[in-house]
Design a protein around this motif. Structure first.
Motif, PDB file in Angstrom:
ATOM      1  N   GLY A  78       0.826  -1.064   0.051  1.00  0.00           N
ATOM      2  CA  GLY A  78      -0.005  -0.055   0.255  1.00  0.00           C
ATOM      3  C   GLY A  78       0.834   1.281   0.046  1.00  0.00           C
ATOM      4  O   GLY A  78       0.390   2.493   0.101  1.00  0.00           O
ATOM      5  N   TRP A 113       2.869   4.591  -1.351  1.00  0.00           N
ATOM      6  CA  TRP A 113       2.759   5.197  -2.695  1.00  0.00           C
ATOM      7  C   TRP A 113       3.756   4.419  -3.675  1.00  0.00           C
ATOM      8  O   TRP A 113       4.654   4.305  -3.569  1.00  0.00           O
ATOM      9  CB  TRP A 113       3.214   6.437  -2.464  1.00  0.00           C
ATOM     10  CG  TRP A 113       2.008   7.452  -1.622  1.00  0.00           C
ATOM     11  CD1 TRP A 113       0.891   6.876  -1.263  1.00  0.00           C
ATOM     12  CD2 TRP A 113       2.333   8.706  -1.113  1.00  0.00           C
ATOM     13  NE1 TRP A 113       0.395   7.963  -0.345  1.00  0.00           N
ATOM     14  CE2 TRP A 113       0.928   8.852  -0.351  1.00  0.00           C
ATOM     15  CE3 TRP A 113       3.243   9.630  -1.336  1.00  0.00           C
ATOM     16  CZ2 TRP A 113       0.913  10.246   0.157  1.00  0.00           C
ATOM     17  CZ3 TRP A 113       3.061  11.087  -0.760  1.00  0.00           C
ATOM     18  CH2 TRP A 113       1.837  11.546  -0.009  1.00  0.00           C
ATOM     19  N   ASP A 171     -17.243   0.365 -16.305  1.00  0.00           N
ATOM     20  CA  ASP A 171     -16.000   0.966 -15.958  1.00  0.00           C
ATOM     21  C   ASP A 171     -14.838   0.224 -16.686  1.00  0.00           C
ATOM     22  O   ASP A 171     -13.927   0.854 -16.977  1.00  0.00           O
ATOM     23  CB  ASP A 171     -15.783   0.782 -14.366  1.00  0.00           C
ATOM     24  CG  ASP A 171     -16.523   1.848 -13.463  1.00  0.00           C
ATOM     25  OD1 ASP A 171     -16.753   2.951 -14.355  1.00  0.00           O
ATOM     26  OD2 ASP A 171     -16.442   1.806 -12.179  1.00  0.00           O
ATOM     27  N   ARG A 189      -2.184  18.179  -8.042  1.00  0.00           N
ATOM     28  CA  ARG A 189      -2.096  17.102  -7.273  1.00  0.00           C
ATOM     29  C   ARG A 189      -1.762  15.776  -8.236  1.00  0.00           C
ATOM     30  O   ARG A 189      -0.996  14.960  -7.807  1.00  0.00           O
ATOM     31  CB  ARG A 189      -3.504  16.564  -6.844  1.00  0.00           C
ATOM     32  CG  ARG A 189      -3.703  17.469  -5.392  1.00  0.00           C
ATOM     33  CD  ARG A 189      -4.971  17.000  -4.578  1.00  0.00           C
ATOM     34  NE  ARG A 189      -6.122  17.379  -5.290  1.00  0.00           N
ATOM     35  CZ  ARG A 189      -6.823  18.483  -5.278  1.00  0.00           C
ATOM     36  NH1 ARG A 189      -6.327  19.386  -4.360  1.00  0.00           N
ATOM     37  NH2 ARG A 189      -7.980  18.682  -5.892  1.00  0.00           N
ATOM     38  N   MET A 230       1.708  13.389  -8.329  1.00  0.00           N
ATOM     39  CA  MET A 230       1.845  12.044  -8.320  1.00  0.00           C
ATOM     40  C   MET A 230       2.545  11.421  -9.473  1.00  0.00           C
ATOM     41  O   MET A 230       3.721  10.617  -9.367  1.00  0.00           O
ATOM     42  CB  MET A 230       0.257  11.558  -8.684  1.00  0.00           C
ATOM     43  CG  MET A 230       0.009   9.832  -8.681  1.00  0.00           C
ATOM     44  SD  MET A 230      -1.418   9.577  -9.426  1.00  0.00           S
ATOM     45  CE  MET A 230      -1.395  10.038 -11.180  1.00  0.00           C
ATOM     46  N   GLN A 247      -4.899   5.015 -11.870  1.00  0.00           N
ATOM     47  CA  GLN A 247      -5.245   4.655 -10.386  1.00  0.00           C
ATOM     48  C   GLN A 247      -5.374   5.775  -9.639  1.00  0.00           C
ATOM     49  O   GLN A 247      -6.090   5.920  -8.906  1.00  0.00           O
ATOM     50  CB  GLN A 247      -4.129   3.881  -9.975  1.00  0.00           C
ATOM     51  CG  GLN A 247      -4.477   3.211  -8.605  1.00  0.00           C
ATOM     52  CD  GLN A 247      -3.077   3.009  -7.781  1.00  0.00           C
ATOM     53  OE1 GLN A 247      -2.119   3.426  -7.961  1.00  0.00           O
ATOM     54  NE2 GLN A 247      -3.455   1.842  -6.948  1.00  0.00           N
ATOM     55  N   GLY A 248      -4.462   6.841  -9.904  1.00  0.00           N
ATOM     56  CA  GLY A 248      -4.622   8.234  -9.352  1.00  0.00           C
ATOM     57  C   GLY A 248      -5.955   9.022  -9.605  1.00  0.00           C
ATOM     58  O   GLY A 248      -6.519   9.533  -8.804  1.00  0.00           O
ATOM     59  N   THR A 264      -9.003   7.399 -10.303  1.00  0.00           N
ATOM     60  CA  THR A 264     -10.080   6.624 -10.045  1.00  0.00           C
ATOM     61  C   THR A 264      -9.936   5.747  -8.731  1.00  0.00           C
ATOM     62  O   THR A 264     -11.031   5.483  -8.356  1.00  0.00           O
ATOM     63  CB  THR A 264     -10.457   5.630 -11.217  1.00  0.00           C
ATOM     64  OG1 THR A 264      -9.140   4.332 -11.162  1.00  0.00           O
ATOM     65  CG2 THR A 264     -10.434   5.965 -12.543  1.00  0.00           C
ATOM     66  N   LYS A 265      -8.873   5.917  -8.473  1.00  0.00           N
ATOM     67  CA  LYS A 265      -8.817   5.121  -6.993  1.00  0.00           C
ATOM     68  C   LYS A 265      -8.830   3.695  -6.937  1.00  0.00           C
ATOM     69  O   LYS A 265      -8.933   2.887  -5.884  1.00  0.00           O
ATOM     70  CB  LYS A 265      -9.258   5.729  -5.848  1.00  0.00           C
ATOM     71  CG  LYS A 265      -9.335   7.049  -5.739  1.00  0.00           C
ATOM     72  CD  LYS A 265      -7.887   7.831  -5.433  1.00  0.00           C
ATOM     73  CE  LYS A 265      -8.020   9.276  -5.410  1.00  0.00           C
ATOM     74  NZ  LYS A 265      -6.320   9.770  -5.874  1.00  0.00           N
ATOM     75  N   LYS A 266      -8.736   3.036  -8.138  1.00  0.00           N
ATOM     76  CA  LYS A 266      -8.955   1.679  -8.272  1.00  0.00           C
ATOM     77  C   LYS A 266      -7.731   0.877  -8.264  1.00  0.00           C
ATOM     78  O   LYS A 266      -6.493   1.463  -8.412  1.00  0.00           O
ATOM     79  CB  LYS A 266      -9.707   1.385  -9.691  1.00  0.00           C
ATOM     80  CG  LYS A 266     -11.150   1.765  -9.542  1.00  0.00           C
ATOM     81  CD  LYS A 266     -11.738   1.271 -11.001  1.00  0.00           C
ATOM     82  CE  LYS A 266     -13.449   1.687 -10.867  1.00  0.00           C
ATOM     83  NZ  LYS A 266     -14.200   1.082  -9.842  1.00  0.00           N
ATOM     84  N   GLU A 267      -7.593  -0.394  -8.052  1.00  0.00           N
ATOM     85  CA  GLU A 267      -6.279  -1.187  -7.931  1.00  0.00           C
ATOM     86  C   GLU A 267      -5.834  -1.432  -9.283  1.00  0.00           C
ATOM     87  O   GLU A 267      -6.415  -1.411 -10.313  1.00  0.00           O
ATOM     88  CB  GLU A 267      -6.736  -2.645  -7.558  1.00  0.00           C
ATOM     89  CG  GLU A 267      -7.333  -2.695  -5.947  1.00  0.00           C
ATOM     90  CD  GLU A 267      -6.242  -2.167  -5.043  1.00  0.00           C
ATOM     91  OE1 GLU A 267      -4.955  -2.792  -5.166  1.00  0.00           O
ATOM     92  OE2 GLU A 267      -6.456  -1.706  -3.977  1.00  0.00           O
TER      93      GLU A 267
END
Length: 429
Positions: free
Chosen positions: A18, A20, A135, A277, A281, A386-387, A389-392
């Motif tokens: 987990g 970053w 999605d 932001r 990232m 990922q940044g 959508t926050k998905k894996e």
């Protein structure tokens, strides 16, 4: 190969914890430098991180991201969908094609896979979600189509290859046009087939429109087309560099948003912070990837792999097959430019000995580097999405797998029909 397996395992373990992504890459690079080389990690990391994040060409990226944020917060993104929707209503997949068409157009501006993916993602993802598109296919097509930022000129990685291989950068640029359109066509074909196999997953067209109504709806595209013309025209007319064109794009976006009344102090501030932001990232990932690249160079992993392939004395087809595998493996560790820089000196003599045209080989390299953008653990487009959508990462990688396979098909087509690459450059001579 034992070292490669060790580092891949370590990288997966750190990412799985987990931490970053950028810090994970930096951590693995520090481990490699400290325990697998005699070079101290501290000063190397400082110089590499500074160099990776202070490049002038990199300034185009936050500007394009800001342009995307402005469009996202204005009515321009919604207008783009309003203008395109009537023309796509009879096409299987309908608005899913906006991902691919948008990335193809924007790729001709940015020269960056990450900027293309992030900018179109900011515009398209909320609109497609609002309209009920699934999605998985949305993210997969965006991840794959975002890689066109490397193929369709102007492309930063083409410049790097042209310098390394001592070939005409202008010819490389023109050679990338047809392969880029081929990839876009393959992606759109996949969307059509997927949509026909999953008819219930695609929202129905809101209404049938006549040709005149489609033309009338196209008025919504005028601001977006004008903005694209401003950015593209400034580059291709020689008025501006990609970075300066990005600044024109930001200025044009602000003016259009102001004209239509959606630019307020609040939306301006939110757009600026949102772009900051996302860029932070991406910048941290670039810094980590650059230091990991340096550590791989000191270990000698890319050079050893390239020398091994060169020593096999393969036929041209088998050589291309082996190099495809090599670059897919290297893509697990390195960004595209680093792969080119670290391997070309070793590979080019082997390629020339096999009688492979260096312009064609440059486009082949771009395609396999594009594949590396959507393969974990170091797949930049996966990180960007990922940044957003926050998905894996694993989920996004699975959605992009069909596009990865289509790139393999593109490599085969380019090998069987090399004129796809060489036809336009020959016209320049």
């Amino acid at each position: 190969m034992l070292v490669a397996a060790l580092l891949i395992g370590l990288l997966f373990a750190v990412l799985g914890s987990g931490l970053w992504i950028g810090l994970s890459l930096l951590g693995v690079a520090i481990f490699a430098m400290e325990f697998l080389t005699s070079r101290p990690a501290g000063d190397s990391m400082a110089f590499t991180v500074w160099g990776a994040t202070s490049s002038w060409t990199l300034t185009a990226l936050p500007l394009f991201l800001w342009m995307g944020e402005i469009l996202f917060r204005s009515k321009l993104s919604e207008d783009m969908f309003k203008g395109l929707a009537p023309w796509l209503e009879r096409l299987p997949g309908r608005l899913l094609h906006v991902n691919i068409i948008g990335c193809t157009i924007f790729a001709a501006v940015s020269g960056s896979s990450a900027a293309t993916c992030a900018t179109i993602g900011k515009i398209a993802l909320p609109e497609l979600k609002k309209r009920g598109y699934p999605d998985d296919i949305t993210l997969g097509t965006l991840a794959g189509a975002g890689t066109l930022g490397l193929m369709i000129p102007p492309s930063i990685i083409m410049i790097v290859y042209g310098v390394a291989a001592n070939v005409s950068i202008a010819k490389l640029f023109i050679a990338g046009v047809l392969p880029g359109l081929l990839l876009a066509a393959l992606f759109m074909g996949y969307v059509m087939v997927w949509s026909l196999l999953h008819p219930d997953a695609i929202p129905a067209a809101s209404e049938k429109t006549s040709f005149v109504q489609k033309l009338y709806a196209s008025r919504h595209l005028i601001p977006v087309v004008a903005l694209i013309a401003l950015v593209l025209g400034s580059v291709y007319l020689g008025i501006a560099t990609a970075t300066e064109a990005a600044a024109f794009g930001v200025a044009g976006s602000l003016i259009l948003a102001r004209i239509e009344g959606s630019l307020t102090w609040s939306t301006f501030k939110e757009g600026l912070l949102g772009a900051t932001r996302v860029y932070c990232m991406i910048g941290l990932i670039l810094a980590g990837a650059s230091f990991l690249t340096l550590s791989m160079g000191f270990i000698g992993l890319p050079r050893h792999l390239a020398e091994f392939v060169g020593s096999l004395n393969l036929s041209p087809f088998m050589l291309i097959l082996a190099l495809t595998g090599l670059f897919i493996v290297l893509g697990c560790f390195l960004d595209g430019i680093s792969m080119v820089v670290l391997t070309m000196a070793v590979l080019l003599p082997t390629v020339q000995k096999a009688g492979i045209d260096l312009i064609w080989f440059g486009i082949f390299i771009i395609v396999v580097v594009e594949m590396a953008q959507i393969t974990p653990p170091v797949g930049f487009n996966l990180f960007v999405l990922q940044g957003l959508t926050k998905k894996e990462i694993s989920y996004i990688a699975r959605t992009a797998m069909p596009l990865f396979l289509l790139m393999l098909v593109a490599v085969l087509l380019l090998y069987l029909f090399p004129s796809i690459v060489t036809a336009l450059p020959k016209m320049m001579t």
